[in-house]
Design an enzyme around this catalytic site. Structure first.
Site: not given
Ligand code: ADP
Length: 462
Positions: A213-214, A300, A304
């Site tokens: 993704e972006k 995400e 919980r």
């Molecule tokens: P996890 O389940 O490991 O917590 P997330 O998808 O919530 O994974 O992503 C964790 C962190 O990674 C986010 O809080 C953000 O800081 C960074 N992140 C995730 N996706 C992106 C994105 N598309 N662009 C910029 N930062 C991202």
């Protein structure tokens, strides 16, 4: 005898709750149960068997060694403990088994109520690709990029990256805890990043599925709390800003997110509730978004209770843990969306047993604890004078939460509460938090997810 016969439905009323967790959240859940007139069973590992807080519960049972895999993550031992003690429900808290679909399923199969969503909803949201697909279907805004796994075809992958536009982020469908993702800034490093992330995903998460993704460069982390019952009702309880993170771990959280008007967030909140209905969600949950240039992007869902739930309790006046337990009993939600009204501003600081400069965990005996008091001050903790902080688990030892009519008043209250709070005998991050809450940029609400790391670097250099 269990109060739920083996044939019972997952939401039959229960009289006794087994708390499959430890520390502050075990105490928080135990209190909510007691207020509801329910009995409690706490389980613990050998490392926690002398914990004072265990005495609060009706039964306190050691189920295994200190290693979490053999105690707090041991599904069979926990279910056996529930059977032996006559518990009718299991509350997983956060962390440990709280987002394991197999645990929700095993608890239900044992004829017990799982105080959380059904296994199917956890599984859908636990896989980030299926979560994204479900969110798009429900009209929740997502980060640009396909809702399908990356193919093996190198050319197709290159095309996807070009269509999204660099920088992109390659993420493991089964990833968690900030692991299993890589940022790619230019086409030359795309294939290597994919190969490395795929291997890491295979080893760490048991699935090599990746998606792309972006990559958003300066987003804030904003999340929406929801709660749904078993009768098709759901509400969202406002929003939180958790941008103040170090190594993807939240340090300070607040509600509401500064500078976001209620009208602007409302369609997003409504879409979250709609998504819950579409996936058959029950219980509490949190939709996490990145927010950049006035737009929300779903990343995400946490299926919980979250560490930072108190800031929403303070602004909404709703006891989230109490409602969570009641919906698991099959009780309809006592409010609809028009009755949810958030007021004032709340801030939470996570108090960790760690060195305030190096962030290295600090275990050992707490000599003395002095908790702050006063209007709008709340402390959720399990520690006390003489408590021994174990090296085996998360370093969170307390949560300091304040609530005041405005954000600036909440910051002032937090500064005073931090000044009054003392934990002697071990290192804590209190000095770090005291300094951070004096920061003018934070006071102006000018943060994004990189702000704290930059602040720490600058502070180190100063
Ligand atoms: P996890 O389940 O490991 O917590 P997330 O998808 O919530 O994974 O992503 C964790 C962190 O990674 C986010 O809080 C953000 O800081 C960074 N992140 C995730 N996706 C992106 C994105 N598309 N662009 C910029 N930062 C991202």
């Amino acid at each position: 005898m269990s109060d739920n016969p083996l044939t019972s439905a997952q939401t039959l009323p229960f009289q006794t709750v087994l708390i499959a967790n430890r520390g502050e959240i075990a105490v928080r859940i135990e209190r909510a149960c007691r207020e509801l007139g329910l009995k409690t069973v706490m389980i613990c590992s050998e490392a926690d068997r002398h914990a004072e807080y265990g005495k609060r519960s009706d039964q306190f049972l050691c189920i295994g060694p200190a290693t979490a895999g053999k105690s707090y993550l041991n599904q069979d031992a926990i279910i056996l403990a529930a059977r032996l003690t006559g518990a009718g429900a299991v509350h997983p808290g956060y962390g440990f088994l709280s987002e394991k679909a197999s645990f929700s399923d095993a608890v239900a199969k044992a004829g017990l109520a799982f105080i959380g969503p059904p296994a199917s909803a956890i599984a859908t949201m636990g896989d980030k690709i299926s979560a994204k697909r479900a969110m798009i279907a429900a009209g929740v805004p997502c980060v640009p990029g396909p809702d399908t796994a990356l193919p093996d075809d190198a050319l197709a992958v290159e095309r996807t990256a070009t269509e999204i536009g660099y920088p992109v982020i390659v993420k493991a469908a089964g990833g968690g805890g900030g692991r299993g993702m890589r940022v790619v800034t230019e086409p030359g490093s795309l294939h290597e990043a994919i190969a490395l992330t795929r291997e890491e995903a295979r080893q760490a998460f048991g699935s090599a599925d990746l998606y792309m993704e972006k990559f958003l460069e300066h987003p804030r982390h904003i999340e929406i709390q929801v709660i749904c019952d078993n009768h098709g009702n759901g509400v969202w309880l406002g929003h939180r800003d958790c941008s103040m993170q170090r190594r993807h771990q939240k340090v300070v959280e607040e509600a509401p997110a500064p500078g976001i008007s209620p009208q602007f967030i409302e369609p997003v909140g409504r879409a979250c509730v709609e998504a819950c209905k579409q996936i058959g969600y029950r219980g509490v949950g949190t939709f996490e978004f990145l927010y950049e240039d006035g737009a929300f992007y779903f990343i995400e869902m946490n299926t919980r209770l979250q560490v930072e739930h108190p800031v929403t309790e303070m602004t909404s006046g709703i006891d989230i843990v109490r409602e969570q337990i009641m919906v698991a009993q099959g009780t309809p939600l006592p409010m609809d969306q028009s009755q949810v009204a958030c007021t004032g501003h709340s801030i939470e600081c996570r108090i960790n047993a760690e060195d305030p400069k190096t962030f290295m965990p600090s275990a050992g005996a707490v000599a003395e604890v002095v908790l702050p008091k006063g209007q709008g001050v709340r402390v959720d903790t399990h520690i006390h004078d003489g408590y021994r902080v174990s090296p085996y688990y998360d370093s969170l030892i307390a949560k300091l939460i304040v609530h005041a009519p405005t954000r600036s008043a909440a910051i002032a209250t937090m500064r005073e509460a931090l000044a009054d709070m003392r934990i002697e005998g071990i290192e804590t991050n209190l000095p770090f938090l005291r300094e951070l809450l004096q920061d003018e940029g934070f006071a102006r609400g000018e943060t994004d997810i990189h702000y704290l790391e930059k602040w720490i670097k600058h502070r180190g250099a100063a």
